[in-house]
Design an enzyme around this catalytic site. Sequence first.
Site, PDB file in Angstrom:
ATOM      1  N   LYS A  32      68.232  -5.347 -77.694  1.00  0.00           N
ATOM      2  CA  LYS A  32      67.855  -5.220 -79.104  1.00  0.00           C
ATOM      3  C   LYS A  32      66.408  -4.762 -79.192  1.00  0.00           C
ATOM      4  CE  LYS A  32      66.856  -8.839 -82.023  1.00  0.00           C
ATOM      5  NZ  LYS A  32      65.740  -8.569 -82.936  1.00  0.00           N
ATOM      6  N   ASP A  59      67.286  -3.020 -84.552  1.00  0.00           N
ATOM      7  CA  ASP A  59      67.228  -4.065 -85.582  1.00  0.00           C
ATOM      8  C   ASP A  59      66.054  -3.789 -86.522  1.00  0.00           C
ATOM      9  OD1 ASP A  59      67.296  -6.505 -86.934  1.00  0.00           O
ATOM     10  OD2 ASP A  59      66.411  -7.634 -85.276  1.00  0.00           O
ATOM     11  N   ASP A  64      66.310  -0.439 -99.230  1.00  0.00           N
ATOM     12  CA  ASP A  64      65.597   0.461-100.145  1.00  0.00           C
ATOM     13  C   ASP A  64      66.629   1.057-101.096  1.00  0.00           C
ATOM     14  OD1 ASP A  64      63.677   2.282-101.263  1.00  0.00           O
ATOM     15  OD2 ASP A  64      62.591   2.271 -99.358  1.00  0.00           O
ATOM     16  N   ARG A 211      63.730 -15.288 -76.082  1.00  0.00           N
ATOM     17  CA  ARG A 211      62.873 -16.047 -75.166  1.00  0.00           C
ATOM     18  C   ARG A 211      63.571 -16.824 -74.040  1.00  0.00           C
ATOM     19  NH1 ARG A 211      59.819 -18.307 -80.241  1.00  0.00           N
ATOM     20  NH2 ARG A 211      61.921 -17.854 -80.979  1.00  0.00           N
TER      21      ARG A 211
HETATM   22  O1  C5P Z   1      63.528 -15.601 -78.756  1.00  0.00           O
HETATM   23  P1  C5P Z   1      64.740 -15.867 -79.581  1.00  0.00           P
HETATM   24  O2  C5P Z   1      65.999 -16.099 -78.773  1.00  0.00           O
HETATM   25  O3  C5P Z   1      64.519 -16.926 -80.648  1.00  0.00           O
HETATM   26  O4  C5P Z   1      64.968 -14.481 -80.341  1.00  0.00           O
HETATM   27  C1  C5P Z   1      65.952 -14.304 -81.308  1.00  0.00           C
HETATM   28  C2  C5P Z   1      65.899 -12.901 -81.814  1.00  0.00           C
HETATM   29  O5  C5P Z   1      66.801 -12.780 -82.923  1.00  0.00           O
HETATM   30  C3  C5P Z   1      64.536 -12.456 -82.355  1.00  0.00           C
HETATM   31  O6  C5P Z   1      64.415 -11.044 -82.114  1.00  0.00           O
HETATM   32  C4  C5P Z   1      64.626 -12.738 -83.845  1.00  0.00           C
HETATM   33  O7  C5P Z   1      63.803 -11.885 -84.598  1.00  0.00           O
HETATM   34  C5  C5P Z   1      66.089 -12.428 -84.098  1.00  0.00           C
HETATM   35  N1  C5P Z   1      66.654 -13.074 -85.278  1.00  0.00           N
HETATM   36  C6  C5P Z   1      66.689 -14.451 -85.450  1.00  0.00           C
HETATM   37  N2  C5P Z   1      67.242 -14.995 -86.583  1.00  0.00           N
HETATM   38  C7  C5P Z   1      67.764 -14.188 -87.507  1.00  0.00           C
HETATM   39  C8  C5P Z   1      67.755 -12.808 -87.349  1.00  0.00           C
HETATM   40  C9  C5P Z   1      67.190 -12.274 -86.206  1.00  0.00           C
HETATM   41  O8  C5P Z   1      66.226 -15.198 -84.597  1.00  0.00           O
HETATM   42  N3  C5P Z   1      68.324 -14.727 -88.568  1.00  0.00           N
END
Ligand code: C5P
Length: 232
Positions: A32, A59, A64, A211
């Site tokens: 992503k 993503d 808009d 992460r």
């Molecule tokens: O590091 P982590 O596993 O928390 O990352 C989750 C990813 O999913 C990040 O890129 C975050 O921006 C994205 N995301 C999220 N919750 C949402 C939409 C997207 O954590 N509702």
Amino acid sequence: MGKDVIIACDFDSAEKTFAFLDKFTGKKPFVKIGMELYYAEGPSIVREIKKRGHKIFLDLKLHDIPNTVKKSMAVLSRLDVDMTNLHAAGTKRMMEAAIEGLTRPDGTRPMLIAVTQLTSTDQESMENDLLIHEPIDKVVMHYAHNAMEAGLDGVVCSPLEAGKVHDTCGKSFVTVTPGVRFADGDIGDQKRVMTPAEAKKIGSDYIVVGRPITAAADPVAAYERCVAEFVD
Ligand code: C5P
């Protein structure tokens, strides 16, 4: 459509991204690319990662007027990504315009999924800031249904909502779920989390994991653990 693990490459430079991806010798995980990396490096980062053979979820969460979204989606479609997204709050007409823009002359297009309500929005902020007074899960399901009616392929949602989205919109309507953590891992700033195995059980089609993989001592092993729990 197969189940897959998508790695959130939330890095602020191409250099850090490639240093990370270089660890995956012989493997080409679905990745992503979000706003941080895209705004840092522009469309060239998409082309370079694609050239390396990865599938890409871009993503950028467009929102808009329909005409602007249609034209922007046409540009993103030419980048040959596999999946992209928008905000369902932009209305059904905006989502229909997005599909038109995304569809290539040969009739193919990347998958298009909608953000319903961000998981950072809760009932209180929705009522106070957005003046939406319905229960949040009703709003999420209504937006998911709008996305389906507009011809989209699915939604980004919490793994806790994936089952209900499938009940409302059908099994083939795709659920892409972030908020995934290992049972023995750090949850960080995510509030409502699930393990990859639980996300599988509840019917998520794709999990987005950042992460727990990118910050792991051994990212390849962490990715493989996700795949073993979620896909295999
Ligand atoms: O590091 P982590 O596993 O928390 O990352 C989750 C990813 O999913 C990040 O890129 C975050 O921006 C994205 N995301 C999220 N919750 C949402 C939409 C997207 O954590 N509702």
